[in-house]
Design an enzyme around this catalytic site. Structure first.
Site, PDB file in Angstrom:
ATOM      1  N   ASP A 139      49.234  38.478  45.633  1.00 31.36           N
ATOM      2  CA  ASP A 139      49.036  37.046  45.519  1.00 31.36           C
ATOM      3  C   ASP A 139      48.686  36.495  46.912  1.00 31.36           C
ATOM      4  O   ASP A 139      49.474  36.626  47.855  1.00 31.36           O
ATOM      5  CB  ASP A 139      50.368  36.463  45.004  1.00 31.36           C
ATOM      6  CG  ASP A 139      50.319  34.963  44.826  1.00 31.36           C
ATOM      7  OD1 ASP A 139      49.519  34.293  45.498  1.00 31.36           O
ATOM      8  OD2 ASP A 139      51.103  34.459  44.000  1.00 31.36           O
ATOM      9  N   ASP A 157      37.347  33.241  49.012  1.00 35.30           N
ATOM     10  CA  ASP A 157      36.347  33.423  47.954  1.00 35.30           C
ATOM     11  C   ASP A 157      37.049  33.319  46.607  1.00 35.30           C
ATOM     12  O   ASP A 157      37.268  34.313  45.923  1.00 35.30           O
ATOM     13  CB  ASP A 157      35.667  34.781  48.128  1.00 35.30           C
ATOM     14  CG  ASP A 157      34.544  34.969  47.126  1.00 35.30           C
ATOM     15  OD1 ASP A 157      34.122  33.965  46.514  1.00 35.30           O
ATOM     16  OD2 ASP A 157      34.098  36.114  46.940  1.00 35.30           O
TER      17      ASP A 157
HETATM   18  N1  AG3 Z   1      33.489  32.512  43.748  1.00 34.92           N
HETATM   19  C1  AG3 Z   1      33.000  31.164  43.573  1.00 34.92           C
HETATM   20  C2  AG3 Z   1      32.853  30.722  42.148  1.00 34.92           C
HETATM   21  C3  AG3 Z   1      32.611  29.273  42.077  1.00 34.92           C
HETATM   22  C4  AG3 Z   1      31.943  28.865  40.822  1.00 34.92           C
HETATM   23  N2  AG3 Z   1      32.036  27.483  40.765  1.00 34.92           N
HETATM   24  C5  AG3 Z   1      31.154  26.646  40.264  1.00 34.92           C
HETATM   25  N3  AG3 Z   1      30.097  27.088  39.676  1.00 34.92           N
HETATM   26  N4  AG3 Z   1      31.360  25.418  40.420  1.00 34.92           N
HETATM   27  C6  AG3 Z   1      32.709  33.513  43.165  1.00 34.92           C
HETATM   28  C7  AG3 Z   1      33.077  34.870  43.611  1.00 34.92           C
HETATM   29  C8  AG3 Z   1      31.940  35.523  44.284  1.00 34.92           C
HETATM   30  N5  AG3 Z   1      32.376  36.581  45.113  1.00 34.92           N
END
Ligand code: AG3
Length: 282
Positions: A139, A157
């Site tokens: 976590d 991320d």
């Molecule tokens: N991380 C960000 C996802 C965000 C999606 N949000 C949105 N569409 N508003 C993705 C993981 C990539 N490593």
């Protein structure tokens, strides 16, 4: 008829649908619902709890901007922490920097990593052969509150602030990040698409300003994250990191000798110029 439509219903009154020419995988893990589809426009697409997380075709946009901007702005990052990032695309970009001695990634859901290793090797394969890659299944909230280690750059991320990712937007979590950041270190965060999720940015910036000397954001247009620019949060006690001169970035980028498809030092500088409706939230 193996064709099915998968819809992201993250935003009120909107539906972003992708046709699956093939459903490669679907599972309810201990933490979330996971779906991997093949799509004509984006290639392989990973959805978690019905929200698009990563696609094989455009992952470079988001991952390059979230990894190279803080690392090159810092200039001497040796210890880097990623919280989340289960698809390991962020780790791949960060590990392109030879100066990074250890890349620690704290991900809560082991199954996302295992599964991405198998299905997204097109971009994450180098990570699993790199001795600097230190994967911790835990976590993130607990990790930043308890670790004795210190980092030059912390990259959050996360998913959107719903489900397991919600705590990664809290004041308490950001205080934990500050706690394990070295002096002169930098924190960057996935902060959603301000046109549709402005409250998220306002909230994170509010927390940053209480903890850090400099609190701001920079932008990137990610093709799969609908609604225009995405905001990446920026927090540091070193104000100079946000305005490193172009010439310095060019020198560092050249010395790093890494190949990119989105990042350039010019794009880096430009990303901190905020469109007014976004600047007003910051
Ligand atoms: N991380 C960000 C996802 C965000 C999606 N949000 C949105 N569409 N508003 C993705 C993981 C990539 N490593």
């Amino acid at each position: 008829t193996g064709r099915r439509w998968f819809s992201e219903t993250l935003h009120n009154g909107l539906r972003f649908s992708l046709e699956a020419s093939d459903v490669l995988y679907e599972e309810k893990t201990e933490h979330q619902h996971l779906a991997l589809i093949e799509n004509a426009a984006y290639g392989r697409v990973l959805m978690l709890d019905e929200v698009v997380q990563v696609t094989a075709r455009d992952e470079f946009v988001y991952h390059e901007m979230m990894a190279h901007v803080p690392i090159l702005a810092h200039g001497a990052a040796r210890e880097v922490l990623i919280v989340g990032g289960g698809d390991c695309g962020m780790a791949e970009e960060a590990l392109k920097h030879k100066g990074v001695e250890r890349l620690t990634q704290v991900e809560i859901d082991a199954s996302v990593v295992e599964f991405s290793r198998e299905h997204f090797s097109s971009f994450n394969a180098p990570v699993f052969d790199d001795p600097r890659f230190d994967l911790v299944i835990a976590d993130g909230m607990k990790f930043v509150a308890e670790t004795d280690r210190l980092f030059d750059a912390i990259l959050i991320d996360s998913t959107d602030p719903i489900g397991p990712g919600e705590v990664l937007f809290s004041a308490e979590f950001y205080a934990g990040c500050k706690r394990c950041l070295k002096p002169g270190g930098v924190l960057v965060t996935q902060n959603g698409v301000p046109f549709l999720q402005g409250g998220e940015l306002v909230s994170s910036i509010g927390h940053f300003s209480k903890l850090f000397a400099d609190a701001s954001a920079y932008v990137v247009a990610v093709p799969t994250y609908i609604g225009g620019h995405m905001a990446l949060g920026w927090a540091s006690d070193d104000k100079a990191l946000r305005t490193v001169p172009l010439e310095t970035l060019q020198e560092r980028f050249q010395a790093a000798a890494i190949e990119t498809r989105y990042y350039t030092p010019e794009v880096h500088r430009a990303a901190f110029a905020l469109p007014r409706y976004i600047g007003d939230l910051v």
